[in-house]
Write a protein that holds these residues in place. Structure first.
Motif, PDB file in Angstrom:
ATOM      1  N   ASP A 216       3.988   9.565  -6.747  1.00 42.48           N
ATOM      2  CA  ASP A 216       4.711  10.237  -7.839  1.00 42.48           C
ATOM      3  C   ASP A 216       6.026  10.837  -7.359  1.00 42.48           C
ATOM      4  O   ASP A 216       7.046  10.714  -8.030  1.00 42.48           O
ATOM      5  N   VAL A 217       5.977  11.494  -6.195  1.00 43.17           N
ATOM      6  CA  VAL A 217       7.211  12.101  -5.662  1.00 43.17           C
ATOM      7  C   VAL A 217       8.257  11.012  -5.440  1.00 43.17           C
ATOM      8  O   VAL A 217       9.422  11.149  -5.826  1.00 43.17           O
ATOM      9  N   LEU A 219       8.423   7.982  -6.804  1.00 44.11           N
ATOM     10  CA  LEU A 219       8.885   7.391  -8.073  1.00 44.11           C
ATOM     11  C   LEU A 219       9.906   8.298  -8.749  1.00 44.11           C
ATOM     12  O   LEU A 219      10.888   7.821  -9.336  1.00 44.11           O
ATOM     13  N   ASN A 220       9.706   9.629  -8.643  1.00 41.06           N
ATOM     14  CA  ASN A 220      10.680  10.564  -9.221  1.00 41.06           C
ATOM     15  C   ASN A 220      12.013  10.479  -8.502  1.00 41.06           C
ATOM     16  O   ASN A 220      13.072  10.493  -9.129  1.00 41.06           O
ATOM     17  N   GLU A 221      11.951  10.371  -7.176  1.00 37.91           N
ATOM     18  CA  GLU A 221      13.198  10.247  -6.404  1.00 37.91           C
ATOM     19  C   GLU A 221      13.903   8.933  -6.763  1.00 37.91           C
ATOM     20  O   GLU A 221      15.123   8.866  -6.839  1.00 37.91           O
ATOM     21  N   ALA A 223      13.631   7.272  -9.639  1.00 32.87           N
ATOM     22  CA  ALA A 223      14.171   7.376 -11.002  1.00 32.87           C
ATOM     23  C   ALA A 223      15.472   8.183 -10.997  1.00 32.87           C
ATOM     24  O   ALA A 223      16.431   7.843 -11.704  1.00 32.87           O
ATOM     25  N   ALA A 224      15.519   9.225 -10.158  1.00 34.12           N
ATOM     26  CA  ALA A 224      16.733  10.058 -10.081  1.00 34.12           C
ATOM     27  C   ALA A 224      17.923   9.240  -9.582  1.00 34.12           C
ATOM     28  O   ALA A 224      19.073   9.594  -9.818  1.00 34.12           O
ATOM     29  N   GLU A 228      14.813   1.523 -11.006  1.00 30.47           N
ATOM     30  CA  GLU A 228      13.633   1.227 -11.776  1.00 30.47           C
ATOM     31  C   GLU A 228      13.267  -0.248 -11.710  1.00 30.47           C
ATOM     32  O   GLU A 228      14.162  -1.074 -11.488  1.00 30.47           O
TER      33      GLU A 228
END
Ligand code: DC
Length: 229
Positions: A216-217, A219-221, A223-224, A228
């Motif tokens: 999750d961490v 994937l968030n990085e 996406a930022a 994708e």
């Protein structure tokens, strides 16, 4: 010039969970996967098979340049089948002995040089998740996202212990911890491409995190950075 396929580099010591996370991330994004440690393991394995000393840098450099290996990714939902000189070595290269050989041959500059282009050739559309020790520092210094994944040595030994036990191996936690310490020491102190975070890496300590939380961490990085699948 056409844009280069994006790369996410995941580096860290053995047992940090980077291999598992990299595979899940690649699947989630629909990107290619480079398990660079497998190349060093393959070389260590091939050297033993051909009776080449693990200190004979010239011969190992030549062997690395000519290594006859295929990664067959056609089995859906599973990791690649790894074929060395016609032999399926997918499982044979995963034990601690081969890991120790890999760490030895990986310290040799001619070996690293011979494997560099082979690793960079994995950078294909739509993108690449690469895991290893020097993905963000040497092999893909332009990676769009660099993660340096760590965990305490005790926790890494415990994870390896559970993995090996689940495979039915007869393992001992204390000796695994010792092997991890020796390997960390060699991988961190070698002169060429030592294990260290890139200056622009996101450092992540997974000691108390689950694989899903680590994913999750990352994937968030991703996406930022608009990475994708
Ligand atoms: O990630 P692994 O345990 O499969 O890696 C095996 C060994 O290969 C590791 O001890 C150090 C070496 N290695 C390396 O030097 N550089 C890489 N990019 C990947 C692995």
């Amino acid at each position: 010039m056409s844009p280069q396929p994006p790369v996410i580099a995941i580096d860290g010591p053995s047992g940090s969970g980077k291999g598992t996370v990299a595979a899940l991330l690649a699947r989630r994004l629909g990107w290619h996967l480079l398990d660079s440690g497998a190349l060093y393991r393959l070389l260590g394995y091939a050297a033993q098979k051909h009776g080449i000393e693990l200190t004979d840098e010239q011969s190992l450099g030549r062997l690395a340049a000519a290594l006859d290996v295929q990664f067959d990714t056609s089995r859906l939902g599973q990791g690649p089948t790894i074929v060395l000189e016609g032999e399926d070595v997918t499982h044979a290269i995963r034990n601690e002995q081969v890991g120790a050989w890999a760490s030895q041959v990986a310290a040799l500059p001619l070996v690293r040089q011979a494997l560099l282009q082979r690793q960079q050739d994995f950078q294909e559309m739509p993108g690449l998740v690469a895991d290893g020790r020097d993905m963000g520092t040497v092999v893909f210094p332009q990676a769009a996202l660099k993660i340096f994944l760590t965990a305490s040595a005790g926790e890494r030994a415990r994870r390896r212990f559970e993995q090996l036990k689940a495979k039915g191996s007869d393992v001992n936690l204390a000796s695994l911890l010792e092997e991890i310490r020796v390997r960390d020491e060699r991988d961190t102190r070698r002169a060429v491409a030592p294990l260290k975070p890139a200056d622009d890496a996101v450092q992540l300590d997974s000691t108390t995190l689950s694989i899903e939380e680590v994913l999750d961490v990352i994937l968030n990085e991703a996406a930022a950075r608009h990475l994708e699948g």
